[in-house]
Write an enzyme that holds these catalytic residues in place. Structure first.
Site, PDB file in Angstrom:
ATOM      1  CG  ASP A  33      -2.067   0.958   1.114  1.00 42.60           C
ATOM      2  OD1 ASP A  33      -3.229   0.497   1.141  1.00 42.60           O
ATOM      3  OD2 ASP A  33      -1.831   2.175   0.987  1.00 42.60           O
ATOM      4  CB  THR A 125     -16.656   0.433  -8.926  1.00 39.64           C
ATOM      5  OG1 THR A 125     -17.827   1.146  -8.554  1.00 39.64           O
ATOM      6  CG2 THR A 125     -15.999   1.193 -10.086  1.00 39.64           C
ATOM      7  CG  ASP A 126     -22.086  -0.012  -8.537  1.00 45.85           C
ATOM      8  OD1 ASP A 126     -21.211   0.849  -8.331  1.00 45.85           O
ATOM      9  OD2 ASP A 126     -23.132  -0.082  -7.844  1.00 45.85           O
ATOM     10  CD  GLU A 127     -19.169   5.347  -8.560  1.00 45.31           C
ATOM     11  OE1 GLU A 127     -18.643   6.232  -9.251  1.00 45.31           O
ATOM     12  OE2 GLU A 127     -19.359   5.461  -7.343  1.00 45.31           O
ATOM     13  CE1 TYR A 153     -12.912   4.873  -8.025  1.00 48.23           C
ATOM     14  CE2 TYR A 153     -15.294   4.995  -8.356  1.00 48.23           C
ATOM     15  CZ  TYR A 153     -14.184   4.308  -7.907  1.00 48.23           C
ATOM     16  OH  TYR A 153     -14.320   3.059  -7.349  1.00 48.23           O
TER      17      TYR A 153
END
Ligand code: NAD
Ligand code: DAU
Length: 344
Positions: A33, A125-127, A153
């Protein structure tokens, strides 16, 4: 088996790390990370106690370091959570979203190719499907829904998904992609709707609702998302995309009112503010594929998950207060001190 988890000091990645350590003690978890503003090493404090867990601070865009880590660890599976994840920030400054979310994904896949990983999993992501109209409750996102993004994004996540599919088709990289709806639960950074509203309500601060608050999100408890990813990496079919969601659609305003009620705070704290630019109206996932193929179903009902989540934020005030004050950012240096060399 060695599982390389990127972005494990963030919200979903950390929940995934803890679930794997608990459910699969036979596996080794290597977590990298960059510890951006959204990464908090304090979240992984207990994970550090496990002998089969290793943390290394690393940017997924840093090709040299990423390749050296693959050379050393030879991971069997890679799960890429690392991303810039906040829509509002992407509207303010898109560049880092393109770098981390697209180019970082490329670096992780190049290393996965070179070192022959058995599975590269992309957490999407569903976006990427854009949004659905409020007056068509019969419509849901399926894996066949065309990609049609709204924000920098979601565009960066869709770009990464296309690249993942290209690496599968062109180079035969054994990939899978999951596209999940909105998560909530412990360790979510208090810039996202639910933790932000809890923190503000507890401090009797205004609760900023964008526009009328009629936008709909499909909320899933974070553990259910992590369980779905675990199933996909172990039993999912290479080259496939799996949508993840629990048919739990709620309007933003209703979530905020529910938080006020649970914390015994007046709704007069709710303040309608200027709407998000390009604000998606409704997200709704059809999870039939992952249910049919892998038997996945959400286990936590929203009414229980939200209670648990609010209680977690009440019990772990120090965790989010240190984030709000900025103190958490000095934790890495104080935690590692002399050991900084190994971690960096
Ligand atoms: P988060 O912002 O809480 O965590 C992201 C983590 O990635 C942080 O620890 C950050 O330090 C790390 N990171 C950022 N840039 C990095 C880089 N260049 N190199 C290495 N690490 C880096 O995000 P989250 O909510 O946990 O989301 C995790 C993933 O799940 C993201 O890919 C996101 O797109 C996806 N997702 C999130 C949701 C949600 O509701 N939160 C839903 C579906 C999918
Ligand atoms: O759907 C999955 C996505 O969910 C993930 O890919 C993203 O990483 C994650 O951040 C989340 O995106 P959203 O934009 O839906 O989440 P956010 O918590 O930012 O906002 C949820 C809804 O609440 C959205 O309609 C905007 C609204 N909102 C948000 C904030 C932060 C407000 O009304 N006020 C706020 O202060």
């Amino acid at each position: 088996m060695t599982i390389l988890v990127t972005g494990g000091a963030g919200f979903i990645g950390a929940n995934f790390v803890y679930m794997e350590l608990k459910e699969h003690p036979e596996d080794r978890i290597v977590c990298i990370d960059k510890l951006t503003y959204a990464g908090n090493l304090e979240t992984l404090k207990e994970a550090m106690e496990y002998p089969n867990f290793r943390f290394k601070r690393m940017d997924i865009c840093d090709r040299e370091k990423v390749f050296a880590l693959f050379e050393e660890e030879k991971p069997d599976i890679v799960v890429n959570f690392a991303a810039e994840s906040h829509v509002d920030r992407s509207i303010e400054d898109p560049e880092i979203f393109l770098k981390t979310n697209i180019l970082g994904t490329q670096v992780m896949m190049d290393a996965s190719r070179k070192y022959g990983v058995k599975r590269y999993h992309q957490v999407s992501t569903d976006e990427v499907y854009g949004d659905l109209p409020l007056d068509r409750p019969d419509l849901f996102f399926t894996e066949e829904t065309p990609l049609k993004t709204s924000s920098p994004y979601s565009s960066s996540k869709a770009g990464a998904d296309l690249l993942v599919n290209a690496y599968h088709r062109t180079f035969g990289l054994p990939t899978t992609i999951s596209r999940c709806s909105n998560n909530y639960g412990p360790y979510q950074f208090p810039e996202k709707l639910i933790p932000l509203m809890i923190a503000n309500a507890l401090a009797d601060k205004p609760l900023p609702v964008y526009g009328e608050g009629l936008n709909v999100r499909d909320w899933l408890y974070v553990e259910d998302h992590c369980k779905a990813i675990d199933l996909i990496i172990r039993q999912g079919k290479v080259g496939e995309v799996y949508n993840i969601g629990g048919h739990n659609e709620m309007k933003n305003i209703d979530i905020v009112k529910l938080i006020c009620e649970a914390l015994d705070k007046p709704e007069s704290l709710i303040t309608h503010v200027e709407d998000r630019k390009g604000h998606d109206m409704r997200y709704a996932i059809d999870p039939a594929k992952i249910h049919g193929e892998l038997g996945w179903l959400p286990e936590t009902m929203f009414k229980d998950g939200i209670k648990k989540t609010i209680q977690w934020y009440l019990d772990n005030k120090e965790w989010w207060e240190r984030i709000i004050s900025g103190e958490y950012q000095s934790y890495f240096a104080s935690m590692y001190g002399e050991r900084l060399k190994d971690a960096e």
